[in-house]
Design an enzyme around this catalytic site. Structure first.
Site, mmCIF file in Angstrom:
data_model
loop_
_atom_site.group_PDB
_atom_site.id
_atom_site.type_symbol
_atom_site.label_atom_id
_atom_site.label_comp_id
_atom_site.label_asym_id
_atom_site.label_seq_id
_atom_site.Cartn_x
_atom_site.Cartn_y
_atom_site.Cartn_z
ATOM 1 N N HIS A 7 0.794 -1.240 0.000
ATOM 2 C CA HIS A 7 0.000 0.000 0.000
ATOM 3 C C HIS A 7 0.820 1.281 0.000
ATOM 4 O O HIS A 7 0.267 2.370 -0.080
ATOM 5 C CB HIS A 7 -0.953 0.008 1.205
ATOM 6 N N GLY A 24 -7.060 11.825 7.994
ATOM 7 C CA GLY A 24 -7.803 10.785 7.300
ATOM 8 C C GLY A 24 -7.808 10.999 5.795
ATOM 9 O O GLY A 24 -7.642 10.062 5.014
ATOM 10 N N ARG A 28 -6.054 16.332 2.448
ATOM 11 C CA ARG A 28 -5.651 17.089 3.639
ATOM 12 C C ARG A 28 -4.133 16.944 3.840
ATOM 13 O O ARG A 28 -3.442 17.892 4.199
ATOM 14 C CB ARG A 28 -6.403 16.513 4.805
ATOM 15 N N ARG A 47 -3.365 4.100 -4.505
ATOM 16 C CA ARG A 47 -4.777 4.341 -4.151
ATOM 17 C C ARG A 47 -5.064 5.813 -3.852
ATOM 18 O O ARG A 47 -5.990 6.128 -3.094
ATOM 19 C CB ARG A 47 -5.189 3.513 -2.925
ATOM 20 N N ARG A 91 -2.107 11.255 14.702
ATOM 21 C CA ARG A 91 -3.332 11.403 13.912
ATOM 22 C C ARG A 91 -3.909 12.791 14.145
ATOM 23 O O ARG A 91 -3.991 13.250 15.286
ATOM 24 C CB ARG A 91 -4.341 10.318 14.306
ATOM 25 N N GLY A 93 -7.416 14.773 13.159
ATOM 26 C CA GLY A 93 -8.707 14.498 12.541
ATOM 27 C C GLY A 93 -9.831 15.279 13.174
ATOM 28 O O GLY A 93 -9.616 16.250 13.885
ATOM 29 N N SER A 94 -11.047 14.818 12.888
ATOM 30 C CA SER A 94 -12.218 15.486 13.455
ATOM 31 C C SER A 94 -13.002 14.481 14.292
ATOM 32 O O SER A 94 -12.783 13.273 14.201
ATOM 33 C CB SER A 94 -13.089 16.053 12.343
ATOM 34 N N GLU A 183 -14.708 9.234 17.133
ATOM 35 C CA GLU A 183 -14.035 9.278 15.827
ATOM 36 C C GLU A 183 -13.926 7.829 15.383
ATOM 37 O O GLU A 183 -14.648 6.987 15.926
ATOM 38 C CB GLU A 183 -12.695 10.039 15.923
ATOM 39 N N MET A 184 -13.059 7.503 14.425
ATOM 40 C CA MET A 184 -13.114 6.147 13.891
ATOM 41 C C MET A 184 -11.764 5.448 13.713
ATOM 42 O O MET A 184 -11.693 4.415 13.038
ATOM 43 C CB MET A 184 -13.881 6.160 12.554
ATOM 44 N N SER A 207 -16.030 18.596 15.099
ATOM 45 C CA SER A 207 -16.677 19.039 13.857
ATOM 46 C C SER A 207 -18.198 18.975 13.954
ATOM 47 O O SER A 207 -18.903 19.537 13.125
ATOM 48 C CB SER A 207 -16.216 18.174 12.683
ATOM 49 N N ASP A 208 -18.702 18.256 14.964
ATOM 50 C CA ASP A 208 -20.153 18.165 15.151
ATOM 51 C C ASP A 208 -20.427 17.698 16.574
ATOM 52 O O ASP A 208 -19.513 17.257 17.267
ATOM 53 C CB ASP A 208 -20.786 17.207 14.127
ATOM 54 N N ARG A 221 -14.124 25.238 9.537
ATOM 55 C CA ARG A 221 -13.243 24.221 10.110
ATOM 56 C C ARG A 221 -11.776 24.591 9.945
ATOM 57 O O ARG A 221 -10.923 24.113 10.660
ATOM 58 C CB ARG A 221 -13.502 22.878 9.410
HETATM 59 N N1 HPA Z 1 -18.906 9.983 14.342
HETATM 60 C C1 HPA Z 1 -17.780 9.347 13.985
HETATM 61 N N2 HPA Z 1 -16.716 9.963 13.525
HETATM 62 C C2 HPA Z 1 -16.757 11.298 13.436
HETATM 63 C C3 HPA Z 1 -17.867 12.017 13.812
HETATM 64 C C4 HPA Z 1 -18.991 11.333 14.292
HETATM 65 O O1 HPA Z 1 -20.024 11.922 14.641
HETATM 66 N N3 HPA Z 1 -17.607 13.335 13.581
HETATM 67 C C5 HPA Z 1 -16.358 13.383 13.105
HETATM 68 N N4 HPA Z 1 -15.830 12.168 13.020
#
Ligand code: HPA
Length: 235
Positions: A7, A24, A28, A47, A91, A93-94, A183-184, A207-208, A221
């Site tokens: 990869h 991610g 970015r 990729r 990392r 991220g948001s 986050e994930m 971010s939310d 953002r």
């Molecule tokens: N869920 C998962 N990952 C995220 C979220 C969320 O609401 N916002 C930003 N990353």
């Protein structure tokens, strides 16, 4: 272990610095390289998961996208650590806020990462592993955030396998346990780093909010993103 990997196409370990920032989104990563780094060389486009190495204040640093979710960051961070010898993985991220005191654009630093994922089952441990950030990176990040005077929170985050969860109330049970945000990716990153005795940290901007249902716009953002980058680049 041989390079290039399936990869990452860099054919020389030296093309990737010991410290790497991991957003991610691969675009970015390009934005960070274009706007914050000097003498940039691209080391990956497999990729379209762009990776770049450059210098920041004279120090070599890399930046590469990870994609979304634990399987994706799991692959890239594993290869960076075990094939390319990367030692510090940060990392950027948001996240979605799970607590009312977290406002949009606040910084969240992931001291630990709980998860609803099966990623950790691969280690076949006789109990539950607690994916944890590198204390030295965490300590430095907190100091920079404090010095910048930005709003920041440090604590447990949730790395979720789902963005759209069928159980609309599941997040509330994590919130009750004091988990700050969702986050994930962090749990997989922390586990890979722990397994190989290297350092990892996750720095996020809100971010939310799952509490208030507020969301940020893409332009707004940018400012919060700049604060997060200031912290990450100082590490
Ligand atoms: N869920 C998962 N990952 C995220 C979220 C969320 O609401 N916002 C930003 N990353």
């Amino acid at each position: 272990m041989t390079i290039p990997t399936p990869h990452i196409s860099a054919n020389n370990k030296d093309l990737i610095a010991e410290t790497i920032l991991l957003p991610g989104d691969p675009l970015r990563a390009k934005f960070i390289a274009d706007n914050f780094l000097e003498d940039v060389v691209q080391f990956n486009a497999v990729r379209n998961m762009f990776g770049f190495t450059g210098t920041y204040n004279g120090k070599r640093i890399s930046v590469m996208g990870t994609g979304m979710g634990m399987p994706s960051i799991g692959i890239y961070s594993y290869e960076l650590i075990n094939f390319y010898g990367v030692k510090n993985l940060i990392r950027v991220g948001s996240c979605g806020a799970l607590q009312p005191e977290l406002k949009l654009y606040d910084i969240v630093i992931g001291m630990s990462a709980s998860t609803n994922s099966n990623y950790l089952h691969q280690y076949n441990l006789p109990g539950t592993f607690a994916p944890t950030a590198s204390f030295s990176l965490l300590e430095k990040a907190v100091k920079v955030a404090r010095d910048l005077g930005v709003r920041y929170h440090v604590g447990n985050i949730l790395s979720s396998d789902t963005f759209y969860d069928d159980d609309k109330e599941a997040w509330k049970r994590w919130a009750k346990m004091g988990v700050l945000a969702v986050e994930m990716e962090a749990a997989a990153l922390y586990a890979n780093a722990a397994r190989a005795s290297v350092n990892a940290l996750t720095i996020l901007t809100v971010s939310d909010s799952l509490v208030t249902h507020e969301e940020t716009t893409a332009e707004e953002r940018q400012t919060a993103f700049t604060n997060m980058m200031k912290i990450a680049l100082e590490l």
